[in-house]
Design a protein around this motif. Structure first.
Motif, short mmCIF file in Angstrom:
data_model
loop_
_atom_site.label_atom_id
_atom_site.label_comp_id
_atom_site.label_asym_id
_atom_site.label_seq_id
_atom_site.Cartn_x
_atom_site.Cartn_y
_atom_site.Cartn_z
N GLU A 142 0.83 -1.21 0.00
CA GLU A 142 0.00 0.00 0.00
C GLU A 142 0.87 1.26 0.00
OE1 GLU A 142 -2.89 2.46 -0.47
OE2 GLU A 142 -3.23 0.29 -0.49
N ALA A 182 1.93 1.67 -3.59
CA ALA A 182 0.79 2.07 -4.42
C ALA A 182 0.42 3.52 -4.16
CB ALA A 182 -0.39 1.15 -4.16
N SER A 183 0.43 3.92 -2.89
CA SER A 183 0.10 5.31 -2.56
C SER A 183 1.10 6.28 -3.16
CB SER A 183 0.07 5.47 -1.03
OG SER A 183 -0.21 6.79 -0.67
N ARG A 204 0.33 6.66 -6.83
CA ARG A 204 -0.84 7.52 -7.07
C ARG A 204 -0.47 8.99 -6.94
NH1 ARG A 204 -3.03 4.29 -2.93
NH2 ARG A 204 -4.07 2.39 -3.71
N ALA A 255 1.69 10.23 -9.83
CA ALA A 255 0.90 10.41 -11.05
C ALA A 255 0.07 11.69 -10.97
CB ALA A 255 0.00 9.21 -11.28
N VAL A 256 -0.59 11.92 -9.84
CA VAL A 256 -1.45 13.10 -9.70
C VAL A 256 -0.62 14.38 -9.77
CG1 VAL A 256 -2.91 14.36 -8.09
CG2 VAL A 256 -3.27 11.92 -8.43
N ASP A 306 -2.63 9.63 -14.41
CA ASP A 306 -3.33 8.62 -13.64
C ASP A 306 -2.61 7.29 -13.82
OD1 ASP A 306 -5.15 7.31 -12.09
OD2 ASP A 306 -6.87 7.64 -13.40
N THR A 307 -2.83 6.39 -12.88
CA THR A 307 -2.23 5.05 -13.00
C THR A 307 -3.16 4.07 -13.70
OG1 THR A 307 -3.06 4.40 -10.82
CG2 THR A 307 -0.87 5.39 -10.92
N LYS A 343 -4.15 -2.77 -6.41
CA LYS A 343 -4.43 -1.57 -5.64
C LYS A 343 -4.51 -0.32 -6.53
CE LYS A 343 -2.26 -3.26 -1.36
NZ LYS A 343 -3.36 -3.01 -0.42
N LEU A 344 -3.80 -0.35 -7.66
CA LEU A 344 -3.75 0.82 -8.54
C LEU A 344 -4.77 0.76 -9.67
CD1 LEU A 344 0.14 1.23 -8.85
CD2 LEU A 344 -1.44 2.71 -7.59
#
Length: 689
Positions: free
Chosen positions: A432, A435-436, A439, A442-443, A448-449, A471-472
């Motif tokens: 996580e 993955a966080s 994210r 990307a933002v 975006d992923t 998760k993505l």
């Protein structure tokens, strides 16, 4: 690269990876990094791998090397004793930095300590105006007095950074000549050579960082060449740079700060090639090794680039808490999440993982080298995801009982959990965390992923890639051949390249095409002096970029330029196109200005065309089963185990399953299907939420 027998060497925080590319095959090796003398593992590994294939050192045509030595020296403060000479009145700029708090509400916030202590930040009277004109001549008589200070303080490296020297280097060059004559053995770095761009703090910080690691890297590279020569490897040695290109030892010795992200850059080069082969025009490069994980966005087969990077952050995830360096770098987010990342229970009874790592010494508890803290690798062993007998090709034996004890003692007993549940907690937290970070990255770049292809490599990434993709919201994962040493494979695919940047502030309304054209000609000549050492002139490719902004803005955006785009209308059109891509709109009526101009020169390199072929190979035959605990559900299963070498192109299998090879293990969870691509890559699809 046209050499037939090539050796790639990647020194990481935990492992040293070697890949020997022969005309008919490749052979790889993974060893523990020898931190006290990193070249020891390289030379020993090279000797072993050459003996394995039955050739002598003289048969190697080229060595490409990437290392974390410069980065580690900055992080661990193990560089040379360095002094700084700057314009009178400006010695504290290095400590004042940005004049802001990167953690506004943290009363105990710690800023990164400057690499040069205040007593060694020396001043000399001189002053240039912003246009490069001389306001105050250099006080040459003061420089001999500084020599006495440098000698008394036993200074090994010197950085010189004068105000506005990016536009006129005359004072810096004169100071260097005087000091070099008085102290011939002193390593001197000029800001006008390392970073000829505006923004005094970043330029000075980059210059100091280069000076700080220069003697260390010069000594290391000298030992490396001598070590190779000692085993008969007398071919050219090229160094991987953070920009994704390679350079000669001479350039790396002069500008070692350009090597700070050399290893991770090699992995992105591999991911770019895999993306092109598969036709994945929107990809996410995911490199997870023993110490960190690195994530990079790749669009239209090109990774994002940047000219700003922070080293040795006091707060690993806090922008502004590190030492800024302005160098060409592949834009990536780096997380303290690797196989050696340590798990613990915090004061709120939460499982946290990293950013600290056990490294290679003592390493995870299961290594049996004295480590007792539970790590991600220990958790993977407890969950049955790693075969202890085949780790690193059987070169490093793992003890599952030590992993079980560490996870249970430090986490399980404290949270009243069984060892397997505690291990699952470690794995879920680290997945996580990665993955966080993906994210957010990307933002921050307006992207975006979702819908991307995750290209995973490094010793730990294939173990965690499918769960991270889940998760993505990513529906396809690709694991390249020999993914455990993926960055080293990327080194062999990197072009010889060099990038030059010059600040020349110019409103587009007052554009002087001839002046800009001459600026690019001068930058081309400087880049050619580096690149032509390894590449014929006819095989060079040039890329131009302008850093531009609306007048009044504090920062610029990178605007790709064509050779013909040197008139006002074309430059404004290119700027508005790039600005719209980032922010979704332009601001009508505002004046546009160009601040910095960049020219990148590289060996011509064509990405391979997409290969849509799909073979229907022999069916996948499992070698046996292994008890594993699935991360998502916590369910214990007997999963089939496949040897990657036995899976032919077109072979298909359904999860849950483990695909084992010498450098790593790929986990295919329930709900996923894996097939072997035409080039041998594992393609995992059918991700379920």
């Amino acid at each position: 690269m046209t050499a037939r027998t090539r050796l790639a060497v990647d020194i990481g925080g935990t492992f040293t990876d070697l890949v020997l590319s022969l005309p008919d095959r490749t052979v790889s090796r993974k060893l523990l990094t020898t931190h006290d003398a990193p070249d020891d593992a390289v030379i020993a590994g090279t000797r072993d791998i050459l003996a394995e294939v039955g050739i002598g050192g003289s048969a190697v045509d080229l060595v490409v090397h990437g290392t974390t030595l410069a980065t580690n020296a900055l992080i661990e403060r193990k560089g040379a004793r360095t002094a700084l000479i700057t314009t009178a009145g400006f010695r504290d700029s290095l400590e004042i930095a940005y004049e802001h708090r990167f953690e506004q509400y943290d009363l105990y916030m710690e800023r990164p300590r400057p690499l040069v202590e205040r007593d060694l930040r020396l001043e000399v009277a001189e002053r240039l105006a912003a246009d490069g004109s001389v306001l105050l001549d250099l006080d040459e008589a003061a420089l001999p007095r500084l020599v006495d200070v440098l000698r008394a303080q036993q200074i090994q490296a010197l950085a010189i950074s004068f105000l506005h020297s990016y536009i006129n280097p005359a004072h810096e060059e004169r100071a260097r000549d005087i000091l070099a004559a008085a102290m011939p053995g002193l390593a001197i770095t000029l800001s006008s050579e390392v970073c000829r761009e505006i923004r005094e703090y970043e330029r000075t910080s980059t210059t100091v960082a280069n000076a700080y690691v220069l003697p260390l890297m010069a000594s290391y590279l000298g030992r490396m060449r001598d070590g190779f020569a000692g085993i008969g490897v007398a071919c050219p040695l090229l160094l991987m740079m953070s920009s994704g290109g390679v350079c000669t030892v001479e350039t790396a010795t002069r500008f070692p700060v350009r090597l700070v992200e050399s290893g991770p850059a090699g992995g992105v080069i591999l991911a770019r090639r895999i993306a092109a082969l598969g036709g994945y025009n929107r990809a996410l490069s995911f490199d997870m090794g023993g110490t960190t994980a690195k994530i990079t966005l790749i669009d239209d087969y090109a990774p994002q680039q940047s000219r700003h990077f922070e080293v040795a952050r006091a707060y690993r995830f806090a922008k502004g808490s590190g030492i800024p360096v302005r160098i060409p770098v592949i834009d990536m987010v780096e997380i303290g999440a690797g196989g050696g990342s340590i798990g613990r229970v915090d004061d709120l009874r939460r499982i946290v993982v990293g950013p600290d790592s056990s490294g290679s010494d003592p390493g995870p508890a299961c290594y049996g080298r004295g480590g007792s803290a539970p790590t991600v690798t220990d958790a993977d062993v407890v969950l049955g995801r790693i075969d202890p007998a085949r780790f690193a090709g059987g070169k490093i034996g793992l003890d599952p009982s030590l992993a079980h004890r560490a996870v249970l003692t430090d986490i399980g007993l404290r949270l009243e959990m069984a060892a397997e549940e505690a291990a699952r907690g470690i794995v879920e937290i680290v997945d996580e965390t990665m993955a966080s970070a993906a994210r957010v990255h990307a933002v921050e770049n307006g992207k975006d992923t979702v819908g991307r292809t995750l290209i995973a490599f490094g010793g730990a990434a294939p173990l965690h890639a499918a769960r991270m993709a889940q998760k993505l919201g990513i529906e396809r994962v690709v694991i390249p051949v020999d993914a455990g040493v993926g960055s080293a494979h990327g080194f062999l695919d990197a072009p010889i390249a060099y990038e030059v940047a010059r600040t020349f502030l110019l409103p587009l309304d007052g554009l002087d095409p001839e002046r800009v054209g001459q600026l690019f000609s001068d930058m081309r000549a400087e880049a050619e002096a580096v690149v032509r050492l390894g590449v014929p002139a006819g095989l060079l490719s040039e890329q131009r970029t302008g850093s531009m902004r609306y007048r009044g803005q504090g920062h610029e955006i990178a605007v790709p330029l064509d050779d013909s785009e040197l008139d006002q209308a074309a430059l404004r059109g290119a700027f508005e196109k790039a600005y719209t891509l980032l922010f979704g709109r332009i601001i009508p009526g505002l004046e546009v200005e160009a601040v910095t101009w960049t020219l990148a020169l590289s060996q011509r390199y064509a990405l391979p065309p997409a290969d849509p072929r799909v073979d229907e190979g022999a069916p996948a035959v499992a070698q046996g089963t292994r008890r594993m605990v699935e991360a998502a559900s916590g369910r214990a299963i007997d999963a089939p185990v496949y040897g990657r070498a036995s899976l032919l192109p077109g072979a298909r299998l359904r999860g849950p399953a483990a695909i084992v090879e010498d450098g790593t293990t790929t986990i295919v969870p329930t709900g996923f299907e894996a097939r072997i691509g035409y080039s041998g890559e594992i393609i995992i699809e059918g991700v379920t939420a």
